[in-house]
Design an enzyme around this catalytic site. Structure first.
Site, mmCIF file in Angstrom:
data_model
loop_
_atom_site.group_PDB
_atom_site.id
_atom_site.type_symbol
_atom_site.label_atom_id
_atom_site.label_comp_id
_atom_site.label_asym_id
_atom_site.label_seq_id
_atom_site.Cartn_x
_atom_site.Cartn_y
_atom_site.Cartn_z
ATOM 1 N N ASP A 51 6.126 -21.902 11.436
ATOM 2 C CA ASP A 51 4.705 -22.214 11.271
ATOM 3 C C ASP A 51 3.942 -20.907 11.125
ATOM 4 O OD1 ASP A 51 5.203 -24.892 11.702
ATOM 5 O OD2 ASP A 51 4.194 -24.986 13.646
ATOM 6 N N HIS A 55 -1.397 -22.939 9.548
ATOM 7 C CA HIS A 55 -1.047 -24.324 9.856
ATOM 8 C C HIS A 55 -2.103 -24.966 10.760
ATOM 9 C CE1 HIS A 55 1.430 -27.818 10.273
ATOM 10 N NE2 HIS A 55 1.957 -27.510 11.447
#
Length: 182
Positions: A51, A55
């Site tokens: 991530d 995100h």
């Protein structure tokens, strides 16, 4: 010894609500083509992935701008119960065995201590936990498979694909045993 801690993409984990990865044979030698060619589609957060801050953070860094040094180097594989001891011993990359979610309170205790946090679940936890970790630029490695890996110290190699502008990316994550584990 090397441990591949990556899920296979097409049979691996998918976060509820995300599209499952798929592929088609665009060309096939069995059909008379001169080569095999596969087209595939997937969410950047399928299987083993990273991530990026984007995100969960508006205007956050995207995958291609992440500092690569966070994704390679010494790490500790341990249970969540052993995490405090690993942090106390100076671990900067921590891979947690089991599929426990990270609570916002635990995420807050990790600020300023880690370069990378890896979890076996498809997500570290809630949006709040994500924001706490990503605001501190702790790299999040999600969807790893530590089932065959004993607790201990390792060398980690887990570089995300360079997907310009993306909020996450697939990873091939590998651990190398250190002599003290053998």
């Amino acid at each position: 010894m090397y441990y591949d801690i990556t899920q296979e993409v097409f049979s691996g984990g998918v976060y509820p609500g995300d599209a499952s990865p798929s592929f088609v044979r665009a060309k096939s030698m069995e059909r008379g083509d001169e080569c095999n060619l596969t087209d595939f589609a997937m969410c950047a957060h399928n299987g083993t992935h990273v991530d990026a801050p984007a995100h969960y953070i508006a205007g956050g860094k995207t995958v291609e701008s992440l500092e690569l040094s966070r994704f390679a180097g010494k790490c500790v594989v341990c249970s969540a119960e052993s995490a405090a001891a690993a942090l106390g011993a100076g671990a900067r990359r921590l891979l947690l065995k089991g599929k426990e979610e990270i609570t916002p309170a635990f995420a807050a205790r990790l600020r300023g201590k880690l370069l990378l946090l890896g979890v076996e679940g498809q997500s570290v936890g809630s949006a709040e936990a994500h924001r706490i970790l990503l605001e501190d630029e702790i790299a999040l490695l999600e969807g790893i498979d530590l089932s065959a890996v004993p607790e201990g110290k390792y060398e980690l190699y887990a570089f995300p694909l360079k997907l310009g502008g993306a909020d996450g990316a697939p990873v091939r994550a590998v651990l190398k045993s250190l002599e003290e584990n053998e």
